[in-house]
Structures are given as structure tokens and as C-alpha cells.
Scaffold this motif. Structure first.
Motif, PDB file in Angstrom:
ATOM      1  N   ASP A 104       0.855  -1.184   0.000  1.00 35.33           N
ATOM      2  CA  ASP A 104       0.000   0.000   0.000  1.00 35.33           C
ATOM      3  C   ASP A 104       0.895   1.240   0.000  1.00 35.33           C
ATOM      4  OD1 ASP A 104       0.871  -0.689   2.522  1.00 35.33           O
ATOM      5  OD2 ASP A 104      -1.115  -0.731   3.438  1.00 35.33           O
ATOM      6  N   CYS A 137       2.423   5.011   9.156  1.00 33.95           N
ATOM      7  CA  CYS A 137       2.095   3.585   9.318  1.00 33.95           C
ATOM      8  C   CYS A 137       3.105   2.736   8.557  1.00 33.95           C
ATOM      9  CB  CYS A 137       0.669   3.294   8.853  1.00 33.95           C
ATOM     10  SG  CYS A 137       0.043   1.702   9.425  1.00 33.95           S
ATOM     11  N   HIS A 139       3.873   2.709   5.277  1.00 34.51           N
ATOM     12  CA  HIS A 139       3.570   2.246   3.918  1.00 34.51           C
ATOM     13  C   HIS A 139       4.698   2.626   2.947  1.00 34.51           C
ATOM     14  CE1 HIS A 139      -1.037   2.088   4.946  1.00 34.51           C
ATOM     15  NE2 HIS A 139      -0.286   1.460   5.823  1.00 34.51           N
ATOM     16  N   GLU A 172      -5.039   2.693   1.454  1.00 30.46           N
ATOM     17  CA  GLU A 172      -5.360   1.620   2.420  1.00 30.46           C
ATOM     18  C   GLU A 172      -6.048   2.192   3.655  1.00 30.46           C
ATOM     19  OE1 GLU A 172      -5.555  -0.936   5.596  1.00 30.46           O
ATOM     20  OE2 GLU A 172      -4.114   0.701   5.710  1.00 30.46           O
ATOM     21  N   GLU A 173      -5.642   3.404   4.031  1.00 28.66           N
ATOM     22  CA  GLU A 173      -6.169   4.005   5.268  1.00 28.66           C
ATOM     23  C   GLU A 173      -7.586   4.535   5.101  1.00 28.66           C
ATOM     24  OE1 GLU A 173      -4.543   3.707   7.950  1.00 28.66           O
ATOM     25  OE2 GLU A 173      -2.419   3.559   7.473  1.00 28.66           O
ATOM     26  N   HIS A 204       3.362  -6.216   6.412  1.00 26.10           N
ATOM     27  CA  HIS A 204       3.230  -4.910   7.065  1.00 26.10           C
ATOM     28  C   HIS A 204       4.400  -4.739   8.023  1.00 26.10           C
ATOM     29  CE1 HIS A 204       1.622  -1.286   8.682  1.00 26.10           C
ATOM     30  NE2 HIS A 204       0.489  -1.399   8.003  1.00 26.10           N
ATOM     31  N   GLU A 374      -7.417  -3.978   8.231  1.00 25.64           N
ATOM     32  CA  GLU A 374      -6.447  -3.826   7.132  1.00 25.64           C
ATOM     33  C   GLU A 374      -7.204  -4.196   5.866  1.00 25.64           C
ATOM     34  OE1 GLU A 374      -2.895  -3.324   6.293  1.00 25.64           O
ATOM     35  OE2 GLU A 374      -3.854  -3.806   4.388  1.00 25.64           O
TER      36      GLU A 374
HETATM   37 NI    NI Z   1      -0.808   0.317   7.640  1.00 25.70          NI
END
Ligand code: NI
Length: 436
Positions: A104, A137, A139, A172-173, A204, A374
Motif C-alpha cells: 500500500d 504507518c 507504507h 489503504e487508510e 506490514h 487492514e
Molecule cells: Ni498500515
């Protein structure tokens, strides 16, 4: 006790794992060597993307960087998938199945508070407020690790029995209200078709897991995320004369408490965890007016589908039943935001030796379920998939002293990225070889 029995099952059947043609020692060494050779490049990509973070559905610079590199490797590249997504195909020298690897690309509306030479200084306006933009996060590391894996797999192309599909996914968020995006839109636009994907893997980075470790969980690994909304409708009156009203405030309060007994009294908690949170209560304008309506909004998190269905039914029953007892009504709507990140148990068992080979047997850890969600789950709804976590915490550090994901101090130790490249590559190579 599913959590433990699954672990026991894996241990017990480890010796007699499915008849998977295992990667030779020579190839394992080659993957390790090629992945390590990528380290400087992967870190450089990561820092570049970290300094230029982009919110969901706006990842144009990141997508251009990704597409350019994949084209250089000679891959068939498609851009603009689900707005800013990039999809690329690597066709191996031999026929075989199709395996997808996903990263992502989106950042978050968080203002970075790290003293790093490549810290983000980007800003934007989000929900009408000025705020920083940050890869809070990790990514950015996902994109860099998957680019590294594309490079390694390109070098192994001649002997690869099948096709690798690289999926660089936007948003993704989550998308802004009214916007579509993320894995849901990619699946809708056919990313798992042409050629049809047989299995999908994703990693991840994890800021509270030590560098060098890989963690996983079969079946429900991360929770589904559902949004519920309850409109409690009563009858307005002067606050001094409640007998003339049907009070939606008191009814809503009873409903909130009623909802809290669903997980504690009706969900089989030894099977899997579940969470129900009321996050918003809206109603009323003045101290002495009983309003006509109170609105409750919240989130439901589940790790198995059956329990999720039971909780949805219980939310409806509880809200409506309590409202009725007060002479009010409750309108309930529940919307699924993300399904359960469900690691196919057979595929997980099949790939466990690969994880152990990539990280070293003692570094692969069976983890607890996560009640965060997720959107990788949308792919797993359609094809078997496995999602694992790769450590990004400096060795020896106490997880309690590290900043959580999505916060301004979020930090990743880049020495963990090579293992991500190796893990993605090993999963793809072993899956293709195992299907021969
Ligand atoms: Ni994430």
C-alpha cells in the motif's frame, strides 16, 4: 481455545507439511544474497517516499516512481488502477500459476515529530484543518520493500515457473467520504483477474516488533471493521415536563449500556475476541429541552465471520428492543468497512517453512490477533492470501517505549527492510515452485 489449538496443529503437522517442492539451498542462498544487495536502494527509495508522503487517492508522485522503476525492470506496467494504483506483471521463464504481492502507498494526516534528515515537512488541509502529512504507518517501507522484491524476482525470472503480479495500492487508510478507493476498488476493477491470481501475499512493517522477526496468525489475524449508526427517535418536550416527552437521551443511554453487554455476555470470547465501541453521541441543543432524536455511531471489530453476524443481529435487537420498551424507535444501519484479514489456514501452513527459511526458524512468531483492520482483507475474500508482519523496532528496545503506528513519533529501523524483501521474494518463489 482456537489460538492455542491452531498453534499445536501447526507444530504437530509441521513434519508432514503438504507436498510442496521446497526451494533448494542454492536458491535460498541466492535470494538472501540478492535481497541483501538491494538494501541501499531500498533504503534510498524509502527515504525519498518518506520525504514526499501523499494521502490516499493522491499518490501520484509515488505511483510515478513505482511505475518508472518497474518499467526499467522490463515489466508490463499498468497505471491509474483504482485512481493511482500501479499493477505490474513479471512473467517467469516457465509456465505456472499466478502469485500476487501487494504494497500500500498512502500516508496519513499526521505531523511528523522525528529528528531525521529525511523527516516529512509536507503539509495539507484535512477536514478543513491544516495538518502535516506523514508515512506514520510505514507504507513507505512497503513500497520500497516490494520494489526491492521486484528487482530480485526479475533477476530470478528465467527459472520462475509462473507469473508474479505486483500490486501497488492506493488509499489503504480509507478514502474521503464519497470517494472510492483502496483494495475494494482495485478488486472491483479486476486486479485479481487477467491473469487470474491464485494466491496473494502482503507484509506490514511493525514498529513494536524487533528487527529480524516475522509474525503471523492463521485465520482471523486482523479484525473486520463495521460502522454502525443508530437513530433513536422519541418525542420532544420541555425538560421540566418529561412525562410529555419520549426521551431519546435516556433511551440512548440505556442502548449504549445494552450494547456493552453484547460482547461481554453474548460473544463466545474463548473462540475469538470482539470489540464494540460507541464513538459518537449526538443529540440536543439546550439544557431544558428534551430533543426529538439522539444519534449513536460506533465501530464493531470481529475476528470470525459467524461471530460478526451474531453481533450485527444483537446490535439491531438490543437497540430496537430497548427503544420499544421506552416507547421510542431505533433505526439501525450497519456498514462493513473492511472484512476480516483472514489468513487461509492451509496456505499459511504451506508457507510457514518459507517464512522460517527467510527469517530463521526462531524468528518466526505466532502472534495474537489484532483488533485493528487492514484492507488487504478484500483480496483475501476472493483468493487465498497470507498477510504477515515484519519487525521494524530497533533491537533491544522496549515496545512500550516506542511510538505507536499513526502517531507523530512513529519510527522504523531501516535495518529491518531487507527481511521484508527476502520474505516477499521467498513467498512468491516458493509458492510458484510448490504449485508446479
Ligand atoms: Ni498500515
Amino acid at each position: 481455545m482456537k489460538f492455542f489449538s491452531t498453534a499445536t496443529l501447526l507444530l504437530a503437522t509441521g513434519a508432514a507439511a503438504p507436498a510442496v517442492a521446497q526451494t533448494s539451498a542454492a536458491l535460498t542462498d541466492q535470494i538472501a544474497r540478492l535481497s541483501a544487495q538491494q538494501e541501499a536502494k531500498v533504503i534510498a527509495w524509502r527515504r525519498d517516499i518518506h520525504q514526499h508522503p501523499e494521502l490516499g487517492n493522491q499518490e501520484t508522485r509515488t505511483a510515478a516512481l513505482v511505475a518508472e522503476h518497474l518499467r526499467k525492470l522490463g515489466l508490463e506496467v499498468q497505471t491509474g488502477v483504482a485512481r493511482t494504483g500501479v499493477v505490474a506483471l513479471l512473467k517467469g521463464g516457465k509456465p505456472g500459476p499466478v502469485v500476487a504481492l501487494r504494497a500500500d502507498m498512502d500516508a496519513l494526516p499526521v505531523t511528523e515529530n522525528n529528528n531525521l534528515p529525511f523527516a516529512s515537512k509536507a503539509t495539507t488541509t484535512y477536514n478543513g484543518q491544516p495538518v502535516g502529512v506523514m508515512h506514520a504507518c510505514g507504507h513507505d517501507t512497503h513500497v520500497a520493500m516490494l520494489l526491492g522484491a521486484a528487482e530480485v524476482l526479475s533477476q530470478l525470472k528465467k527459472d520462475l515457473p509462473g507469473t508474479v503480479k505486483f500490486i501497488f495500492q492506493p488509499a489503504e487508510e480509507g478514502s474521503l467520504p464519497g470517494e472510492e478507493g483502496g483494495a475494494r476498488l482495485m478488486v472491483k476493477q479486476g486486479v485479481l483477474q487477467n491473469p487470474k491470481v491464485d494466491a496473494i501475499f502482503g507484509v506490514h512493517i511493525q514498529a513494536q516488533t524487533e528487527v529480524g522477526k516475522v509474525s503471523y496468525r492463521p485465520e482471523g489475524e486482523m479484525a473486520s471493521s463495521d460502522v454502525f449508526n443508530i437513530k433513536v427517535k422519541g418525542k420532544s418536550a420541555h425538560g421540566a415536563y418529561p412525562w410529555l416527552a419520549v426521551d431519546p437521551v435516556v433511551t440512548a443511554a440505556q442502548i449504549i449500556m445494552g450494547l456493552q453487554t453484547i460482547v461481554s455476555r453474548q460473544a463466545e470470547l474463548t473462540e475469538d475476541a470482539a470489540v464494540l465501541t460507541v464513538g459518537m453521541v449526538h443529540g440536543g441543543v439546550r439544557n431544558n429541552i428534551i430533543p426529538e432524536q439522539v444519534e449513536l455511531t460506533g465501530t464493531i471489530r470481529c475476528l470470525n465471520k459467524e461471530m460478526q453476524q451474531k453481533i450485527w443481529a444483537a446490535v439491531r435487537r438490543t437497540a430496537k428492543g430497548i427503544a420499544e420498551s421506552a416507547g421510542a424507535t431505533a433505526e439501525v444501519s450497519i456498514e462493513n468497512y473492511a472484512p476480516i484479514t483472514y489468513n487461509d489456514p492451509r496456505l499459511t501452513e504451506q508457507m510457514l517453512p518459507s517464512l522460517r527459511r527467510a527469517a530463521g526458524p526462531s524468528n518466526v512468531v505466532l502472534q495474537k490477533a489484532v483488533t485493528g483492520a487492514e484492507d488487504f482483507a478484500f483480496y483475501q475474500e476472493k483468493v487465498p492470501g497470507v498477510f504477515v508482519f515484519v519487525g521494524g523496532m530497533p533491537k533491544g528496545k522496549n515496545p512500550a517505549d516506542t511510538a505507536p503506528h499513526h502517531t507523530p513519533g512513529f519510527f522504523i529501523d531501516e535495518s529491518g527492510l531487507t527481511l521484508g524483501v527476502k520474505t516477499l521474494t521467498t513467498l512468491a518463489v516458493d509458492y510458484l515452485n510448490g504449485k508446479k
